[in-house]
Design a protein around this motif. Structure first.
Motif, mmCIF file in Angstrom:
data_model
loop_
_atom_site.group_PDB
_atom_site.id
_atom_site.type_symbol
_atom_site.label_atom_id
_atom_site.label_comp_id
_atom_site.label_asym_id
_atom_site.label_seq_id
_atom_site.Cartn_x
_atom_site.Cartn_y
_atom_site.Cartn_z
ATOM 1 N N GLU A 30 0.709 -1.192 -0.022
ATOM 2 C CA GLU A 30 0.069 -0.210 0.016
ATOM 3 C C GLU A 30 0.812 1.144 0.020
ATOM 4 O OE1 GLU A 30 -3.133 -0.330 -0.684
ATOM 5 O OE2 GLU A 30 -2.990 -2.503 -0.332
ATOM 6 N N TYR A 81 0.424 4.065 -3.234
ATOM 7 C CA TYR A 81 -0.150 5.089 -3.017
ATOM 8 C C TYR A 81 0.020 6.265 -3.850
ATOM 9 C CZ TYR A 81 -2.819 8.653 -0.436
ATOM 10 O OH TYR A 81 -3.692 9.600 -0.101
ATOM 11 N N LYS A 141 -1.337 2.390 -10.616
ATOM 12 C CA LYS A 141 -1.708 2.158 -9.235
ATOM 13 C C LYS A 141 -3.049 1.134 -9.292
ATOM 14 C CE LYS A 141 -2.971 5.291 -6.649
ATOM 15 N NZ LYS A 141 -2.801 6.479 -5.551
ATOM 16 N N GLN A 147 -6.631 1.135 -7.257
ATOM 17 C CA GLN A 147 -7.476 1.649 -6.060
ATOM 18 C C GLN A 147 -8.611 0.462 -5.701
ATOM 19 O OE1 GLN A 147 -8.935 5.033 -8.176
ATOM 20 N NE2 GLN A 147 -7.363 6.319 -7.434
ATOM 21 N N PHE A 186 -3.540 4.717 3.333
ATOM 22 C CA PHE A 186 -3.122 4.711 1.857
ATOM 23 C C PHE A 186 -4.353 4.499 1.266
ATOM 24 C CE2 PHE A 186 1.049 3.253 4.106
ATOM 25 C CZ PHE A 186 1.655 4.505 3.975
ATOM 26 N N GLU A 187 -4.346 3.637 0.284
ATOM 27 C CA GLU A 187 -5.542 3.072 -0.638
ATOM 28 C C GLU A 187 -6.578 2.185 0.019
ATOM 29 O OE1 GLU A 187 -6.950 4.662 -3.383
ATOM 30 O OE2 GLU A 187 -5.150 5.919 -4.099
#
Length: 279
Positions: free
Chosen positions: A219, A223, A228, A230, A242-243
Motif C-alpha cells: 500500500e 499510494y 496503481k 484503487q 493509503f488506498e
C-alpha cells in the motif's frame, strides 16, 4: 553489497516516485518490490548462509514464474467481487502486459522472502536447509470437511448476485487455506495442519507477520505511484490507510498463508523437493 543494492533500489524508486520522476513514478511497485526481494534475500543469506536467490536459483525462478498465474486466480475472482481496479496503466498493450507480469511475478517471492527475513529474527534454523520430504507414512489425513468448507467458501461469491458478491472478499482470502492445506497434508507435503499437529507454529507466525509487512509495503509503494490500484471495497470506504480501507489489512496475513498452501500444492503436483518455506 546486495543489501545496499536492494535498499538503494527501494529508496531511489520511492523518492523518484514522490518527485514524479519517470519511469519510477509509473513503475514504482515492481521496481520497489524487486529491491525488497534483493534486500531481504541478502540479509537472509548473510545470517544463514543460504537463501532463495543464492542457494536455490532455479526454484526461485520457478517461484517468480508461478506467481503470475497464481495471482491471476485472484484477479479472476475480482471480476466477480470487484474490490479493486487499476488506473494509470501504459496505453501500449505489450508494455502493459510486461508491467502486469513483472508486478505479479514479485508477489509470492516477496511473501516468502519477507517470511524468511522475519524468521531470521524469530527462530534459529539449522545452518543448511533440509529438502522437502514426502514421508513413507504421512500424518493422519485431515477431515474432508475442511476441504469441503474451503470449496464452498470459494464457490459462494460465484453463486450470489453481484451486489452481494462485493461483500464476499473474506471467503476468497481464506478459502484456499482450507481447500488446499488438508490436501497438502494428505500428500505428505509441507502443511500448516501438519505443523500444528506437531506443535510447531513458527511457520504460521512468520507468514502472518510477512503478510502484515508486505501488505503495508504494497500500500505504501502503491499510494503515490501513477500506475496503481484503487479499492472499491464497500466496507468502511472512508477510513483508509493509503488506498486500503482499514479492515482490508486483516486480509494480508491469511493471503500469506494462502500463498504458502497454493505454492506447496503446485510443487507437490510435480513432486519435486524444494526449499523450506518461512522457517
Amino acid at each position: 553489497m546486495f543489501i545496499i543494492i536492494g535498499l538503494a533500489i527501494m529508496i531511489v524508486s520511492e523518492t523518484a516516485t514522490l518527485a514524479g520522476i519517470e519511469p519510477f513514478a509509473s513503475w514504482n511497485t515492481p521496481i520497489a518490490w524487486t529491491g525488497f526481494i534483493i534486500f531481504a534475500d541478502a540479509i537472509v543469506f548473510r545470517a544463514r548462509g543460504h537463501s532463495w536467490m543464492r542457494s536455490s536459483p532455479r526454484e526461485f525462478a520457478a517461484l517468480c514464474a508461478v506467481s503470475i498465474p497464481l495471482w491471476l486466480v485472484f484477479e479472476s475472482f475480482n471480476l466477480v467481487i470487484r474490490n479493486w481496479h487499476y488506473i494509470g496503466l501504459p496505453e501500449n498493450t505489450a508494455l502493459r502486459a510486461f508491467g502486469y507480469a513483472w508486478s505479479f511475478a514479485t508477489i509470492w517471492p516477496a511473501i516468502f522472502e519477507a517470511a524468511d527475513l522475519i524468521a531470521v529474527f524469530t527462530n534459529s534454523p539449522p545452518a543448511h536447509p533440509a529438502p522437502l520430504v514426502h514421508p513413507a507414512h504421512p500424518a493422519p489425513p485431515a477431515p474432508p470437511a475442511l476441504t469441503a468448507v474451503g470449496a464452498v467458501m470459494l464457490a459462494t461469491p460465484l453463486l450470489v448476485t453481484p451486489e452481494i458478491a462485493r461483500y464476499l472478499a473474506a471467503p476468497v482470502w481464506l478459502g484456499f487455506i482450507l481447500l488446499l492445506d488438508p490436501i497438502n497434508a494428505r500428500l505428505g507435503a509441507d502443511s500448516l495442519l501438519r505443523d500444528w499437529r506437531a506443535g510447531q507454529f513458527d511457520r504460521t507466525v512468520n507468514l502472518v507477520l510477512s503478510g502484515f509487512l508486505c501488505g503495508f509495503l504494497w500500500e505504501l509503494w502503491n499510494y503515490w505511484a501513477r500506475a496503481k490500484w484503487q479499492y472499491t471495497v464497500p466496507i468502511m470506504e472512508n477510513l483508509k490507510i493509503f488506498e486500503m480501507p482499514l479492515p482490508g489489512y486483516l486480509g494480508f496475513p491469511p493471503f500469506a498463508l494462502e500463498c504458502f498452501t497454493m505454492y506447496v500444492f503446485v510443487r507437490s503436483l510435480i513432486r519435486r523437493p524444494g526449499r523450506p518455506i518461512a522457517l
